[in-house]
Design a protein around this motif. Structure first.
Motif, short mmCIF file in Angstrom:
data_model
loop_
_atom_site.label_atom_id
_atom_site.label_comp_id
_atom_site.label_asym_id
_atom_site.label_seq_id
_atom_site.Cartn_x
_atom_site.Cartn_y
_atom_site.Cartn_z
N VAL A 1 0.84 -1.21 0.00
CA VAL A 1 0.00 0.00 0.00
C VAL A 1 0.87 1.25 0.00
O VAL A 1 0.62 2.22 -0.72
CB VAL A 1 -0.95 -0.01 1.21
N SER A 2 1.93 1.22 0.80
CA SER A 2 2.84 2.37 0.84
C SER A 2 3.49 2.62 -0.51
O SER A 2 3.63 3.76 -0.96
CB SER A 2 3.92 2.15 1.90
N LEU A 3 3.90 1.54 -1.18
CA LEU A 3 4.52 1.69 -2.50
C LEU A 3 3.54 2.25 -3.53
O LEU A 3 3.89 3.08 -4.37
CB LEU A 3 5.07 0.34 -2.97
N VAL A 4 2.28 1.78 -3.46
CA VAL A 4 1.26 2.29 -4.39
C VAL A 4 1.02 3.78 -4.16
O VAL A 4 0.95 4.59 -5.09
CB VAL A 4 -0.05 1.49 -4.25
N VAL A 5 0.90 4.19 -2.89
CA VAL A 5 0.69 5.60 -2.56
C VAL A 5 1.87 6.44 -3.03
O VAL A 5 1.71 7.52 -3.62
CB VAL A 5 0.44 5.78 -1.05
N LEU A 6 3.09 5.94 -2.80
CA LEU A 6 4.29 6.66 -3.23
C LEU A 6 4.32 6.80 -4.75
O LEU A 6 4.68 7.86 -5.29
CB LEU A 6 5.53 5.93 -2.74
N ALA A 7 3.94 5.74 -5.47
CA ALA A 7 3.92 5.80 -6.93
C ALA A 7 2.91 6.82 -7.43
O ALA A 7 3.17 7.57 -8.38
CB ALA A 7 3.59 4.41 -7.50
N LEU A 8 1.73 6.87 -6.76
CA LEU A 8 0.71 7.86 -7.16
C LEU A 8 1.21 9.28 -6.92
O LEU A 8 0.97 10.19 -7.72
CB LEU A 8 -0.59 7.60 -6.40
#
Length: 199
Positions: A17-24
């Motif tokens: 989830v953290s990686l997805v948020v960072l990518a966004l």
């Protein structure tokens, strides 16, 4: 019961989830930066185009204002229609050093490549013994579909004429620029009055 060591770590789901948020966040920042760069480039191009059009406007006005009015023995050499006009005028001061004289035979037209052309050659008061100096084409503007030139007479009914074949200098000359479709350029008519008095 979970140990203290495992309680202090992150689960695989939390990391994903953290990686997805960072990518966004990175994607949003890059899109914002790209939009800013494009906006800046568009603004710079608009400013350059306006400055170029303004320079052409001032050049054409200056040439028209300095049309040679002729004298009591020689009529001015002006030949004009709706698509081109020829006259004798004074070039800007910088041209005097190269030509030896500012007087030049001028023609304004749009060529087959849709370029606004200033065609000029040095004006000779006496007929040259050799071949005449070939004219020089200076491109003023690209992407011009056509120009419409009209002439205002000193006398007669008040209206614009599509051609000029009078021995007198017109009171006003108007040049309307029509740019090619898709350029998004619209420029007011250039209207100028010859101001040189006949000697």
């Amino acid at each position: 019961m979970r140990s203290g060591k495992s309680a202090a770590g992150f689960t695989l789901l939390e990391v994903l989830v953290s990686l997805v948020v960072l990518a966004l966040i990175i994607l949003g920042l890059s899109q914002g930066l790209r939009f800013g760069v494009l906006a800046f480039q568009h603004q710079a191009a608009t400013i350059d185009r306006a400055a170029n059009l303004d320079a052409v406007d001032r050049t054409l006005r200056g040439l028209i204002e300095q049309i040679d009015p002729g004298n009591r023995h020689d009529a001015p050499e002006i030949a004009g229609n709706a698509r081109s006009v020829e006259f004798t005028s004074e070039l800007p001061e910088g041209a005097a050093a190269a030509l030896g004289s500012r007087e030049a035979e001028i023609r304004i037209l749009v060529d087959h490549d849709h370029r606004l052309i200033l065609r000029w050659a040095p004006y000779r008061h006496a007929k040259p013994a050799g071949p005449p100096t070939p004219p020089v084409d200076t491109v003023l503007l690209p992407q011009v579909d056509h120009i419409t030139i009209s002439y205002w007479a000193h006398a007669g009914p008040p209206h614009w004429l599509a051609t000029w074949n009078s021995p007198e200098v017109p009171a006003l000359i108007r040049i309307s620029l029509t740019f090619q479709h898709g350029t998004g350029i619209d420029w007011p008519d250039i209207v100028a009055a010859p101001q040189r008095s006949r000697p």
